[in-house]
Write an enzyme that holds these catalytic residues in place. Structure first.
Site, PDB file in Angstrom:
ATOM      1  N   LYS A   1       3.091  28.353  32.209  1.00 56.01           N
ATOM      2  CA  LYS A   1       4.206  27.540  32.722  1.00 56.01           C
ATOM      3  C   LYS A   1       4.167  27.398  34.250  1.00 56.01           C
ATOM      4  O   LYS A   1       4.597  26.384  34.780  1.00 56.01           O
ATOM      5  CB  LYS A   1       5.545  28.122  32.270  1.00 56.01           C
ATOM      6  CG  LYS A   1       5.872  29.450  32.920  1.00 56.01           C
ATOM      7  CD  LYS A   1       7.101  30.095  32.308  1.00 56.01           C
ATOM      8  CE  LYS A   1       7.418  31.368  33.083  1.00 56.01           C
ATOM      9  NZ  LYS A   1       8.146  32.360  32.298  1.00 56.01           N
TER      10      LYS A   1
ATOM     11  N   ARG B   1      18.324  39.165  30.452  1.00 57.88           N
ATOM     12  CA  ARG B   1      18.140  37.749  30.194  1.00 57.88           C
ATOM     13  C   ARG B   1      18.144  37.638  28.675  1.00 57.88           C
ATOM     14  O   ARG B   1      19.176  37.919  28.077  1.00 57.88           O
ATOM     15  CB  ARG B   1      16.854  37.211  30.867  1.00 57.88           C
ATOM     16  CG  ARG B   1      16.870  35.692  30.969  1.00 57.88           C
ATOM     17  CD  ARG B   1      15.638  35.110  31.647  1.00 57.88           C
ATOM     18  NE  ARG B   1      14.438  35.317  30.862  1.00 57.88           N
ATOM     19  CZ  ARG B   1      13.203  34.994  31.281  1.00 57.88           C
ATOM     20  NH1 ARG B   1      13.022  34.443  32.457  1.00 57.88           N
ATOM     21  NH2 ARG B   1      12.157  35.224  30.510  1.00 57.88           N
TER      22      ARG B   1
HETATM   23  C1  PLP Z   1       7.496  33.546  32.483  1.00 57.99           C
HETATM   24  C2  PLP Z   1       7.461  34.577  31.449  1.00 57.99           C
HETATM   25  C3  PLP Z   1       6.397  35.507  31.422  1.00 57.99           C
HETATM   26  C4  PLP Z   1       5.305  35.545  32.475  1.00 57.99           C
HETATM   27  O1  PLP Z   1       5.789  36.047  33.675  1.00 57.99           O
HETATM   28  P1  PLP Z   1       4.817  36.295  34.936  1.00 57.99           P
HETATM   29  O2  PLP Z   1       5.661  36.993  35.916  1.00 57.99           O
HETATM   30  O3  PLP Z   1       4.360  34.955  35.400  1.00 57.99           O
HETATM   31  O4  PLP Z   1       3.681  37.121  34.443  1.00 57.99           O
HETATM   32  C5  PLP Z   1       6.378  36.433  30.394  1.00 57.99           C
HETATM   33  N1  PLP Z   1       7.343  36.443  29.449  1.00 57.99           N
HETATM   34  C6  PLP Z   1       8.371  35.574  29.449  1.00 57.99           C
HETATM   35  C7  PLP Z   1       9.395  35.656  28.369  1.00 57.99           C
HETATM   36  C8  PLP Z   1       8.460  34.613  30.443  1.00 57.99           C
HETATM   37  O5  PLP Z   1       9.491  33.759  30.437  1.00 57.99           O
END
Ligand code: PLP
Length: 375
Positions: free
Chosen positions: A37, A132
């Site tokens: 993402k 969250r």
């Molecule tokens: C964005 C996200 C990640 C990845 O996070 P990073 O800090 O980019 O490694 C992992 N799990 C969830 C649920 C996320 O939303």
């Protein structure tokens, strides 16, 4: 040289970062999914990730997973965010696995999966304190029982997330608690959990220290691959490239001017009251990118220039002793916010470098390391 503003994407460095991380986690029995993402699920980058031997890709947007599937990438596609009720049909169609926390949504996924002649796989997210997504641990047994009654659904994992909203750190104790909980659920309900998914780029320090990751066998990593950092304390990870992405913009005016605005002063274009230190006349260069193009606050110049401020389409820098000229290119490191905005901005050109065109390592990298030490 090329058009500006642009983000230069060094695919060879990304591949090395991905491979090093995959091996680090792999050594402890933890499989790694790449979270795309942060790079807007860019197809070339996703292909590079798969070349590193990683076999699954994750995103929080179903539209991005749809794009990856339609590009024919052969990978397990994971939806990171619990599905919105309006996107159920697409989720079953394009996500091989989705993360979930709402029983009503799971029932809707089940009905839709039956309609599409599929089993939809899910990872149930539990709350370990970051607040969250996630169900509370005490509610989990009932939740799992109700999910098992959904004929279109297969539970393939239990997951948790850290350091995203509340900044809660995945300590050894938290991770043990999560692992023990997953084991208990696995036994109680005779589940086979291919994904005991322990977190994200904030889990790096835990990983390096822990002697026993317990039941945790999966991790979801984005930022560490792109920017070479762990995210709990924001430090660079040894051996990873911090400059796989560079933002480049161009000087369009350079002149010696006062350091303080003159005339009667009110708010700027963004409604902010600004003040400036008087250092006499300085070399002020105007750069052809601003807040409409990129998250300016997430940029750090690679040379020891000072970013004085920005408007929607301009940045102003103090170029110190260096006399810049129109056409000179200025390079910047990006933080995660700047990366997201660069990759999603229609105004920022994307330029890819492969093994052969590999970008030179900037002498100013040492400058960045120095800054990091002093901060
Ligand atoms: C964005 C996200 C990640 C990845 O996070 P990073 O800090 O980019 O490694 C992992 N799990 C969830 C649920 C996320 O939303």
């Amino acid at each position: 040289m090329g058009l500006t503003p642009r983000v230069e994407i060094d695919l060879a460095k990304i591949k090395q970062n991905a491979k090093i991380l995959k091996d680090l986690y792999g050594k402890k029995g933890i499989q790694m999914t790449a979270v795309v993402k942060g790079v807007a699920a860019d197809i070339k980058i996703a292909e590079t990730i798969l070349e590193s031997g990683i076999t699954s890709l994750a995103d929080s947007k179903i539209s991005n997973l749809e794009k990856l599937k339609k590009a024919n990438l052969k990978a397990t596609m994971i939806l990171l965010r619990t599905p919105a009720p309006s996107e159920i049909e697409k989720v079953v169609q394009y996500a091989d696995i989705s993360m979930n926390t709402e029983i009503g949504v799971i029932r809707a996924l089940s009905n839709e999966a039956i309609r599409q002649n599929k089993k939809h796989k899910i990872i149930i997210m539990v709350e370990m304190g970051d607040l969250r997504e996630g169900i509370m641990l005490k509610d989990a047994p009932d939740f799992i029982r109700e999910t098992l009654a959904c004929p279109g659904i297969e539970i393939v994992g239990i997951g948790t997330n850290f350091a995203c909203f509340g900044g809660v750190v995945p300590t050894e104790q938290k991770m043990n608690e999560f692992s023990e909980f997953a084991k208990a659920m696995e036994q109680k309900f005779s589940l086979h959990l291919s994904y005991v998914s322990g977190g994200n780029s904030a889990n790096y320090n835990w990983l390096m220290k822990t002697k026993n990751p317990g039941a945790v066998n999966h991790i979801r990593i984005g930022e560490s691959i792109w920017l070479g950092r762990e995210t709990a304390t924001g430090k660079l990870i040894p051996q990873l490239h911090p400059d796989a992405f560079r933002f480049i913009a161009e000087v369009i005016e350079s002149n010696i001017k006062p350091s303080v605005p003159f005339g009667s002063v009110e708010k700027n274009a963004f409604g902010e009251s600004v003040s400036f230190e008087n250092r006499g006349n300085v070399r002020r260069a105007i750069i052809n990118a601003g807040r409409q193009d990129i998250l300016v606050s997430g940029l750090t110049p690679m040379e020891p220039f000072e970013l004085l401020g920005s408007s929607s389409d301009h940045m102003i820098i103090d170029s110190k002793h260096i006399h810049l000229q129109p056409g000179d290119e200025i390079s910047f490191f990006l933080n995660y916010g700047a990366l997201i905005s660069a990759m999603t901005s229609p105004y920022v050109y994307k330029m890819y470098k492969n093994e052969k065109q590999r970008s030179r390592t900037y002498p100013c990298l040492t400058y960045m390391y120095r800054q990091e030490k002093s901060s």
